[in-house]
Design an enzyme around this catalytic site. Structure first.
Site, PDB file in Angstrom:
ATOM      1  N   HIS A 186       0.826  -1.211   0.000  1.00  0.00           N
ATOM      2  CA  HIS A 186       0.000   0.000   0.000  1.00  0.00           C
ATOM      3  C   HIS A 186       0.858   1.259   0.000  1.00  0.00           C
ATOM      4  O   HIS A 186       0.579   2.227  -0.718  1.00  0.00           O
ATOM      5  CB  HIS A 186      -0.913   0.010   1.231  1.00  0.00           C
ATOM      6  CG  HIS A 186      -2.117  -0.866   1.076  1.00  0.00           C
ATOM      7  ND1 HIS A 186      -2.763  -1.460   2.132  1.00  0.00           N
ATOM      8  CD2 HIS A 186      -2.794  -1.257  -0.035  1.00  0.00           C
ATOM      9  CE1 HIS A 186      -3.797  -2.165   1.689  1.00  0.00           C
ATOM     10  NE2 HIS A 186      -3.830  -2.057   0.385  1.00  0.00           N
ATOM     11  N   CYS A 486      -1.624  -4.207 -16.595  1.00  0.00           N
ATOM     12  CA  CYS A 486      -2.223  -3.228 -15.677  1.00  0.00           C
ATOM     13  C   CYS A 486      -1.612  -3.327 -14.291  1.00  0.00           C
ATOM     14  O   CYS A 486      -2.073  -2.676 -13.357  1.00  0.00           O
ATOM     15  CB  CYS A 486      -3.736  -3.404 -15.593  1.00  0.00           C
ATOM     16  SG  CYS A 486      -4.252  -4.997 -14.907  1.00  0.00           S
TER      17      CYS A 486
END
EC number: 2.7.3.9
Length: 556
Positions: A186, A486
């Site tokens: 994150h 992606c």
């Protein structure tokens, strides 16, 4: 004397400044017994602290927006988890204080996650952060955090919680370095969104003395301790050159000889759209729809609510391409109404498309909402399924799309090695592939993407991973179909050239990376990219692959 350290560069740019360390404190409360008649009061204190911390996380998310908002809302859900709260109440009822009840309940949950094949290690770090925030509030002490400083600095930490990373002030925090974490953690993702140079997985970073001058190169992962004037000048010049190249870079993505490589944006919802548009994204290559399902873990959002959110994103890219990934739940993104609670190893269990096929009504509602959201818009809508393993999975998804009346291209994500190895078979059922390199690396090397100790195996430059990318791209070319990337690999400008050389037809990344990739691609021909790709695949390690590709592109 100048020394060089090497970690994993996760966010482009150069930062030169003095070291400041993240604040630390011992937040384990004393173990003492309370009288039975105080239990109800302590339970109330615990609940108030939990709600206050959850509200603070949500407020931080609203301020940060974008991907950070979804991450922090997920943390708030951890704080309010009913099972955790029930465990806290039970511990207080038998004599624990509020703070000790919180500490012990979260520690027990932490052990359960750590025993689940360690796939949840990244969530363990989030859990620790939530626990520390609640305990700090109950003890009445400041939560350890970003240091106070009037002068810009480079932040050093063991790891950074999303709540800290999301609200870093780029005018003060020139860059950051962590001992733990990985390239797809994150903190790494949020660092790229903020445009702050960052390096993770650098053992011993905490030993750098406060006030030491360092230079951080977020592109190479190198740290120069006590850099010479020559080194500072060299890095500053390189940064200026990159900035100048960015300023002159515009338009669609393409190599110098005109080979088109559409550059798309990864978005988590409507809040991410303005940055994508400003960066010149040619569309969306990964619309993560999970954000919409985080508001209520007990039931899926209504069809009407989904239509409203999807349409906002679709409207932002008239005549553009928008690739939507249907709900990817399970493993590190559990939802009470969808995912099993007792899986021994959630990463290898019922997640992604598997969850949706077990709950067809959830998939049907989402597909119907997407069909309605696209009505009357000139957008090129494409919808893909996560965690496709084989042709059977691909067919089940395509059939569901047709049954929902969805007029769009149907695709499959390649995140499992079997999907890359049997890509031509899968392409008999769907019209495009999209490589999720984060999970593909994780499953290829059995290396949790959140665990810094195995970060070398999460490196997207690993030749074995490049081989799987090449297999997928070659299969798509043979079938006359497209194959994009992606995953976070697309945000590395040099690797973007290699991916192009492997035959990848589009690249999708965080908006902040698009100008870097566009400017770098424009410097080289397709033939140069192909030679760089071949050189990278011929290497034995990730580091050697990068060096080999760089040598080809620099003409050495």
């Amino acid at each position: 004397m100048e020394t060089t350290l090497r970690g994993v560069g996760v966010s482009h740019g150069v930062a030169i400044g003095e070291v400041r360390h993240m604040g630390t404190a011992v937040l384990e409360p004393p173990a003492k017994q309370i009288p039975a008649d105080e239990a109800e009061r302590e339970q109330g204190r615990a609940r108030q602290a939990v709600e206050a911390v959850a509200a603070d996380l949500i407020a931080r998310g609203n301020l940060a927006g974008g991907e950070a908002q979804a991450v922090l809302e997920a943390q708030a859900m951890i704080a309010q988890d009913p099972e955790l709260i029930a465990d806290v109440d039970r511990r207080i009822a038998v004599g624990s204080t509020a703070e000790r009840g919180i500490y012990d309940a979260f520690s027990h949950y932490r052990e359960l996650l750590a025993g689940a094949g360690e796939y949840m290690a990244g969530r363990v770090a989030d859990l620790d952060d939530v626990r520390n925030r609640i305990v700090a509030r109950l003890l009445g002490v400041p939560m350890p955090g970003v240091p106070d400083s009037d002068e810009p600095y480079v932040l050093i930490a063991r790891d950074l919680a999303p709540a800290d990373t999301a609200l870093l002030d780029p005018t003060l925090v020139l860059g950051f370095v962590t001992e733990e974490g990985g390239p797809t953690s994150h903190s790494a993702i949020l660092a790229r969104a903020l445009g702050v140079p960052a390096i993770v997985a650098l053992p011993g970073a905490g030993e750098l003395a406060e006030g030491t001058l360092i230079a951080v190169d977020g592109s190479t992962g190198e740290i120069f301790v006590d850099p010479s004037e020559e080194k500072k000048a060299e890095l500053t010049k390189a940064a200026a050159e990159r900035k100048a190249a960015l300023a002159t870079s515009s338009g669609p993505g393409a190599t110098s000889d005109g080979h088109k490589v559409p550059l798309l944006a990864n978005v988590g919802g409507p809040a991410d759209v303005p940055a994508a548009v400003e960066a010149g994204a040619e569309g969306v290559g990964l619309f993560r729809t999970e954000f919409l399902f985080l508001d209520d873990s007990e039931k899926a959002p209504s069809e009407e609510k989904q239509v409203e959110a999807y349409r906002k994103v679709l409207e932002a890219f008239p005549e553009g391409r928008v690739v939507v990934r249907v709900l990817d739940a399970g493993a590190d993104k559990p939802l009470d109404f969808l995912t099993p609670v007792d899986e021994p190893n959630p990463a290898l269990g019922v997640r992604g498309l598997r969850s949706l096929l077990d709950h067809p009504e959830v998939l049907r509602t989402q597909l119907t909402a997407l069909a309605k959201a696209a009505e009357g818009l000139p957008v090129y809508l494409e919808v893909m399924a996560p965690m496709v393993a084989d042709r059977t999975d691909a067919k089940a998804f395509a059939d569901a799309c047709r049954e929902a009346g969805l007029r769009a291209k149907f695709g499959a994500m390649v995140e499992i090695p079997s999907a890359a190895l049997r890509a031509r078979s899968i392409l008999q059922e769907v019209e495009f592939l999209s490589l999720g390199t984060n999970d593909l690396a994780q499953y290829t090397f059995a290396a949790d993407r959140q665990v810094g100790a195995v970060s070398r195996l999460q490196d997207p430059w690993q030749p074995a991973l490049l081989d799987l990318v090449a297999l997928s791209a070659e299969a798509a070319k043979a079938e006359g179909k497209s194959c994009g990337v992606c995953g976070e690999a697309a945000s590395d400008p040099l690797l973007a050239c290699v991916l192009t050389g492997l035959g990848v037809t589009s690249l999708s990344m965080g908006a902040a990376s698009i100008p870097y990739v566009r400017a770098t691609l424009a410097k080289y021909t397709l033939a140069q990219c192909e030679r760089a790709a071949a050189a990278a695949r011929a290497a034995d390690t990730a580091h050697e692959a990068r060096v080999a590709a760089q040598a080809v592109l620099s003409g050495e």
